[in-house]
Structure formats: structure tokens, C-alpha cells
Motif scaffolding. Structure first.
Motif, PDB file in Angstrom:
ATOM      1  N   PHE A  66      64.327 -18.356 -19.342  1.00 31.96           N
ATOM      2  CA  PHE A  66      64.288 -18.429 -17.885  1.00 31.96           C
ATOM      3  C   PHE A  66      62.955 -19.010 -17.416  1.00 31.96           C
ATOM      4  N   ILE A  67      61.856 -18.547 -17.996  1.00 28.39           N
ATOM      5  CA  ILE A  67      60.532 -19.059 -17.627  1.00 28.39           C
ATOM      6  C   ILE A  67      60.436 -20.545 -17.960  1.00 28.39           C
ATOM      7  N   ARG A 136      58.047 -17.903  -5.794  1.00 28.06           N
ATOM      8  CA  ARG A 136      59.040 -17.026  -5.175  1.00 28.06           C
ATOM      9  C   ARG A 136      58.366 -16.117  -4.166  1.00 28.06           C
ATOM     10  N   MET A 137      58.900 -16.131  -2.962  1.00 30.58           N
ATOM     11  CA  MET A 137      58.347 -15.258  -1.912  1.00 30.58           C
ATOM     12  C   MET A 137      59.009 -13.887  -1.949  1.00 30.58           C
ATOM     13  N   GLU A 138      60.266 -13.821  -2.439  1.00 30.68           N
ATOM     14  CA  GLU A 138      61.001 -12.561  -2.506  1.00 30.68           C
ATOM     15  C   GLU A 138      61.247 -12.205  -3.968  1.00 30.68           C
ATOM     16  N   PRO A 139      61.038 -10.951  -4.363  1.00 27.80           N
ATOM     17  CA  PRO A 139      61.275 -10.558  -5.763  1.00 27.80           C
ATOM     18  C   PRO A 139      62.769 -10.492  -6.081  1.00 27.80           C
ATOM     19  N   PHE A 140      63.087 -10.627  -7.390  1.00 27.42           N
ATOM     20  CA  PHE A 140      64.452 -10.383  -7.847  1.00 27.42           C
ATOM     21  C   PHE A 140      64.696  -8.875  -7.807  1.00 27.42           C
ATOM     22  N   ARG A 141      65.796  -8.445  -7.191  1.00 29.31           N
ATOM     23  CA  ARG A 141      66.067  -7.013  -7.074  1.00 29.31           C
ATOM     24  C   ARG A 141      66.946  -6.493  -8.210  1.00 29.31           C
ATOM     25  N   GLU A 142      67.852  -7.346  -8.682  1.00 32.95           N
ATOM     26  CA  GLU A 142      68.753  -6.929  -9.745  1.00 32.95           C
ATOM     27  C   GLU A 142      68.896  -8.066 -10.748  1.00 32.95           C
ATOM     28  N   LEU A 143      69.450  -7.715 -11.904  1.00 25.92           N
ATOM     29  CA  LEU A 143      69.679  -8.722 -12.935  1.00 25.92           C
ATOM     30  C   LEU A 143      70.602  -9.815 -12.436  1.00 25.92           C
ATOM     31  N   VAL A 144      71.567  -9.455 -11.589  1.00 25.63           N
ATOM     32  CA  VAL A 144      72.507 -10.447 -11.075  1.00 25.63           C
ATOM     33  C   VAL A 144      71.787 -11.520 -10.260  1.00 25.63           C
ATOM     34  N   GLU A 148      72.196 -15.423 -10.904  1.00 27.31           N
ATOM     35  CA  GLU A 148      72.546 -16.334  -9.810  1.00 27.31           C
ATOM     36  C   GLU A 148      71.532 -17.474  -9.725  1.00 27.31           C
ATOM     37  N   GLU A 149      70.259 -17.123  -9.887  1.00 28.38           N
ATOM     38  CA  GLU A 149      69.206 -18.140  -9.854  1.00 28.38           C
ATOM     39  C   GLU A 149      69.397 -19.134 -11.000  1.00 28.38           C
ATOM     40  N   SER A 150      69.681 -18.637 -12.183  1.00 31.36           N
ATOM     41  CA  SER A 150      69.902 -19.508 -13.341  1.00 31.36           C
ATOM     42  C   SER A 150      71.099 -20.423 -13.118  1.00 31.36           C
ATOM     43  N   LEU A 151      72.175 -19.851 -12.555  1.00 27.99           N
ATOM     44  CA  LEU A 151      73.365 -20.646 -12.284  1.00 27.99           C
ATOM     45  C   LEU A 151      73.063 -21.745 -11.270  1.00 27.99           C
ATOM     46  N   LYS A 152      72.313 -21.377 -10.225  1.00 31.50           N
ATOM     47  CA  LYS A 152      71.959 -22.365  -9.205  1.00 31.50           C
ATOM     48  C   LYS A 152      71.162 -23.509  -9.823  1.00 31.50           C
ATOM     49  N   MET A 153      70.224 -23.161 -10.673  1.00 31.58           N
ATOM     50  CA  MET A 153      69.426 -24.184 -11.350  1.00 31.58           C
ATOM     51  C   MET A 153      70.308 -25.126 -12.158  1.00 31.58           C
ATOM     52  N   VAL A 277      58.141 -26.981  -3.062  1.00 27.85           N
ATOM     53  CA  VAL A 277      57.440 -26.792  -4.332  1.00 27.85           C
ATOM     54  C   VAL A 277      58.346 -26.096  -5.341  1.00 27.85           C
ATOM     55  N   TYR A 278      59.062 -25.080  -4.878  1.00 25.65           N
ATOM     56  CA  TYR A 278      59.941 -24.330  -5.776  1.00 25.65           C
ATOM     57  C   TYR A 278      61.040 -25.224  -6.351  1.00 25.65           C
ATOM     58  N   VAL A 279      61.726 -25.953  -5.488  1.00 26.87           N
ATOM     59  CA  VAL A 279      62.840 -26.795  -5.932  1.00 26.87           C
ATOM     60  C   VAL A 279      62.355 -27.939  -6.811  1.00 26.87           C
ATOM     61  N   MET A 280      61.271 -28.611  -6.407  1.00 22.75           N
ATOM     62  CA  MET A 280      60.800 -29.757  -7.169  1.00 22.75           C
ATOM     63  C   MET A 280      60.317 -29.356  -8.557  1.00 22.75           C
ATOM     64  N   ASN A 281      59.690 -28.198  -8.675  1.00 28.05           N
ATOM     65  CA  ASN A 281      59.278 -27.744  -9.999  1.00 28.05           C
ATOM     66  C   ASN A 281      60.466 -27.298 -10.829  1.00 28.05           C
ATOM     67  N   MET A 282      61.497 -26.833 -10.171  1.00 29.64           N
ATOM     68  CA  MET A 282      62.703 -26.411 -10.867  1.00 29.64           C
ATOM     69  C   MET A 282      63.434 -27.608 -11.482  1.00 29.64           C
ATOM     70  N   ILE A 283      63.389 -28.754 -10.808  1.00 29.88           N
ATOM     71  CA  ILE A 283      64.179 -29.904 -11.257  1.00 29.88           C
ATOM     72  C   ILE A 283      63.320 -31.048 -11.798  1.00 29.88           C
ATOM     73  N   SER A 284      62.005 -30.886 -11.867  1.00 36.00           N
ATOM     74  CA  SER A 284      61.153 -32.012 -12.259  1.00 36.00           C
ATOM     75  C   SER A 284      61.450 -32.511 -13.670  1.00 36.00           C
ATOM     76  N   GLU A 285      61.743 -31.593 -14.593  1.00 38.58           N
ATOM     77  CA  GLU A 285      62.066 -32.010 -15.958  1.00 38.58           C
ATOM     78  C   GLU A 285      63.364 -32.815 -15.984  1.00 38.58           C
ATOM     79  N   THR A 286      64.356 -32.361 -15.206  1.00 37.11           N
ATOM     80  CA  THR A 286      65.635 -33.078 -15.126  1.00 37.11           C
ATOM     81  C   THR A 286      65.446 -34.459 -14.504  1.00 37.11           C
TER      82      THR A 286
END
Length: 466
Positions: A66-67, A136-144, A148-153, A277-286
Motif C-alpha cells: 500500500f505504501i 491525507r487530511m482524514e485518517p482511515f477509520r476502518e480496514l474497508v 476502498e482507497e486501493s481500489l480507487k487507485m 498533490v495527493y492524486v498526482m503522487n498517487m498516479i505519477s508512476e503510472t
């Protein structure tokens, strides 16, 4: 001071690792499970992660994957600790993204020495990320939430990579990326630049204002760290050459593949920088993979279509282009002229100064032809020291005037810079009566006129109507 994040569900191991690492002078935070560990990671932004393999909610390999899905965290050092009775699949060990696996049943002093050596000698850091906002401005509250974040990515990344199918329409690909990014953060304008050795390409997607093409091109190019200088440029989008200013409220993202710049994207007047910043770093490798693929496509296409020495179209492709023109222009009865050019006394240049200098003469004349041609003209190396120029929509007289400009530039070029003391000129024959002629016969007509120019003393242009 290096920042270290320790993740372990065992309180004794958390205490032991934290105390030992703090004695080495490191800043240490701890977490007791994978979910807490990921939230601590985004809040603490550590240089090093030391994670237990088996933990509640998320194991060390899943956390590591994930990291690593964020390109900005590619240089974070990750150690995974395994227990005496735990084994990890060799495939997952290689694909996990972890830098080192250590066994917990090793001697404690030896274990800590290995960890310290890893931290000190590995040059791991997250310094680049600190120049930006926390992701991330908001923490992950649950494993789901993490799932969901991984799926979105994965959906975003696959949507971008699927654009490779449209490789022959790069403008369409850039527009689709522009539309995808609009879904995640707001900005007024976006400008894309891709660079390879054969072509640089610039795309402008502007909602409310345009910039000068040349000014914007130079400005974007100046934002590369170590740019490749392209041979030619392709420019797409709306521009206003009356505007001399450059963007002043902007963010630039350099797109890399294996640490080599492939292009960049500049956003102007971004409304939500955190999301950007969040989105661009998420997809920069792609994006790096996509941009590299597009650059390779241009380079391979150029290599297949162009002459390796001069950069002009090769014989096959200039002939194919002529055949296309003959089919199209016959229907409309448009004017079409072609010119066969041959460098005068080229053998003497080769014999006197050598073939290396002769090649430089060919390259320089090709450059002059390219610079003097009009936008709709095509030039190719026909063989040896011969060049074929196609001039659609041009009469014989107009073609002669265009060739005279090229010939004058060749005459006036400072050939002494190449050590040549002989005059360098060319002769040319121009044919324009193409009706009822095949490409071969049309070229032969121009070739006969070229031969006549040679017979008349060289350094001249003969047209069909003379």
C-alpha cells in the motif's frame, strides 16, 4: 534526525525497538496494527518503517504494498520482521516492496546492529514529500477504507494505462488525462509537455486565457531538471502570440520513468492543492509508464520513417507520401511539384575531406532544407547525396522560388567551419506535370531536369516549364 515508524502488535517488541532506536538518536513513533500504522505513516511521514509481518487487520506485506503504491514514497526504507515460526512466500517477498527481511529470533544485539546499519547506510528518506502538504487530511477509520482507497487507485491507474490503446492519437490521450484529473481537483488551465530525442510535444488545455506559443514552450521547457533536447516540436492547443507573460500561480509535476524525465504537467490556479498533490503522487508512476511508452512510440516511428543520418524521411516513406499525393491531387486537379536535388561534386568533397566530413555536409544541407521548407512540404533522402522534395499546392515557378531560397542558404553557409574550402552547392530539377504519370515516371521527369541542370554547369535549378 531520521524518523522511524515501528509497527508491531506485541507491546514488548514495540517497547524494545522504540527504546533501542531512540538510544541511537532516531525520532521514533509506534503503532500496534496495520490500520493504525498507515494512519501514523501519513501523519508522521517517516524515513524508515520497521513492521512485523503478522499483525491484526493488515500484515506487513500488504502494508508495504500500500505504501509503495504512492510513487512519492519509493525511497522510504522498509524492514519486515518475521517470527521464528513464520515463513513468507518467496514471490511475495520479492514483490512486496520491502528492502529487507529480518528474523525476530536472531540475537537482539545483532538484530539492532543490522537495523542501524540499514538506516545509516541505505540513504532512505522521505525528504521530497516534506516539501509538499501531508497527503491525507482524514485518517482511515476502518480496514474497508484502505481497501476502498486501493481500489480507487487501481481504477484510476488502469484508466490511464488503458489509454495506450490510442497511442497513435496522443492529443486524445492528453485530453483524456486532463478530463480524468478534472474529476479529482479543480484548476483553470493545464499544460502538458512530453520530450524525446525525436519530438517534443506541447498540449494546451486552457479555459480562460491563452499564452504565446513560443513563450509558453520555453517556460515549460525551463521547468525540466535535465531535459532531452528534441529535434522537432509538435504544438497542439490554443495560443495567443500577443501575450508575452507566463503563468504565475501554478504547480508543476515532472513525470519520470526510472528517474529519467519523460514530460511534465503544469496546473494553473489550482483550487484544492491538497487533492492535487495527493492524486498526482498517487498516479505519477503510472503517468511515467504512459509517457515513456508514448516517447518510445515517437522515437521508434521516427526511426522507421526517417533516414538515420539526415533525419529526413527515408526513401520508402517519401515515395509513399508522393503516391498518396498523386491519388488525392488527381481527383481535385490541385497543383503538385516535386524537386530532385543532388549535391554538386559530392564525390570530390568525400575524396578530399573524408566520409565523416561528407556526412556532416549531408546533415547540414538536410537541416537547411528543413528550415527553409514551408509547413506543408515534405523532404526525404532519396539515396546517397540525392534528396526528393514534395511541394503540394505549388506550381513549377513557385517551387523554383522556394528552391532558390534553399540554394542561396547552402551557398552562404560557412562551410569553412567544417574545414571545407571548396564551394558547396546543389543542382535541382523540378517537375510539376503529374497527370497520367506514375510516381516513378514523375520522379524520372524531375531526374532528367536535374541531369540537364548538371550539364548546364551545376549550381542551378531547372523546371519543367522552361
Amino acid at each position: 534526525m531520521k524518523k522511524v515508524l515501528v509497527l508491531d502488535d506485541s507491546i514488548s517488541w514495540r517497547i524494545f525497538l522504540k527504546k533501542s532506536l531512540e538510544q541511537y538518536g532516531y525520532d521514533v513513533e509506534v503503532a500496534e496494527n496495520g490500520l493504525e500504522g498507515i494512519n501514523k505513516f501519513f501523519d508522521f511521514l517517516p524515513d524508515i518503517i520497521i513492521s512485523d509481518y503478522v499483525m491484526p487487520q493488515m500484515n506487513g506485506v500488504h502494508l508495504c504494498r500500500f505504501i509503495r503504491s504512492y510513487a512519492a514514497f519509493s525511497n522510504v526504507g522498509i524492514i519486515i520482521l518475521t517470527g521464528a515460526n513464520e515463513s513468507i512466500n518467496e514471490f511475495w517477498a520479492k514483490k512486496s516492496g520491502a528492502n529487507m527481511f529480518l528474523r525476530k529470533d536472531a540475537d537482539p544485539e545483532e538484530l539492532m546492529n543490522k537495523i542501524k546499519e540499514f538506516i545509516e547506510d541505505g540513504n532512505y528518506s522521505i525528504e521530497w514529500t516534506r516539501e509538499f502538504h501531508k497527503f491525507r487530511m482524514e485518517p482511515f477509520r476502518e480496514l474497508v477504507d484502505i481497501l476502498e482507497e486501493s481500489l480507487k487507485m487501481e481504477v484510476i491507474k488502469s484508466s490511464i494505462l488503458n489509454l495506450v490503446e490510442k497511442m497513435d492519437d496522443e492529443e486524445h490521450i492528453m485530453r483524456e488525462i486532463y478530463l480524468i484529473l478534472e474529476e479529482f481537483f479543480n484548476f483553470e488551465n493545464a499544460f502538458f509537455m512530453l520530450i524525446s530525442t525525436s519530438f517534443g510535444r506541447m498540449y494546451s488545455f486552457s479555459k480562460d486565457k491563452n499564452y504565446s506559443c513560443s513563450v509558453l514552450k520555453d517556460f515549460l521547457f525551463s521547468n525540466f531538471k535535465k531535459p532531452t533536447t528534441p529535434s522537432e516540436w509538435i504544438i497542439k492547443g490554443m495560443y495567443d502570440d500577443a501575450v508575452s507573460k507566463v503563468p504565475d500561480n501554478y504547480s508543476v509535476f515532472n513525470i519520470e520513468y526510472n528517474k529519467i524525465e519523460q514530460g511534465l504537467i503544469l496546473f494553473e490556479n489550482v483550487k484544492n492543492e491538497h487533492n492535487m498533490v495527493y492524486v498526482m503522487n498517487m498516479i505519477s508512476e503510472t503517468l511515467g509508464i504512459l509517457f515513456k511508452t508514448l516517447n518510445n512510440f515517437y522515437d521508434y516511428k521516427t526511426a522507421a520513417e526517417n533516414d538515420g543520418l539526415t533525419g529526413l524521411l527515408n526513401k520508402k516513406n517519401i515515395l509513399d507520401k508522393l503516391k498518396e499525393f498523386l491519388i488525392t491531387f488527381r481527383r481535385k486537379n490541385y497543383p503538385l511539384s516535386i524537386a530532385m536535388i543532388d549535391i554538386d561534386d559530392f564525390k570530390k568533397i568525400n575524396d578530399t575531406y573524408g566520409h565523416v566530413t561528407g556526412d556532416k555536409v549531408l546533415k547540414n544541407i538536410a537541416t537547411i532544407i528543413n528550415s527553409e521548407m514551408r509547413e506543408n512540404d515534405f523532404a526525404g533522402r532519396f539515396g546517397g547525396e540525392e534528396f526528393l522534395i514534395l511541394m503540394p499546392g505549388t506550381s513549377c515557378i513557385e517551387a523554383k522560388k522556394a528552391l532558390e531560397r534553399i540554394l542561396e542558404s547552402v551557398r552562404n553557409y560557412n562551410w569553412k567551419d567544417l574545414g571545407i574550402n571548396l564551394p558547396v552547392t546543389f543542382s535541382a530539377g523540378v517537375a510539376c506535370n503529374y497527370q497520367n504519370k506514375s510516381a516513378t515516371i514523375f520522379i524520372n521527369t524531375a531526374d532528367k531536369l536535374l541531369y540537364r541542370a548538371k550539364k548546364k554547369g551545376k549550381n542551378r535549378i531547372i523546371i519543367e516549364e522552361e
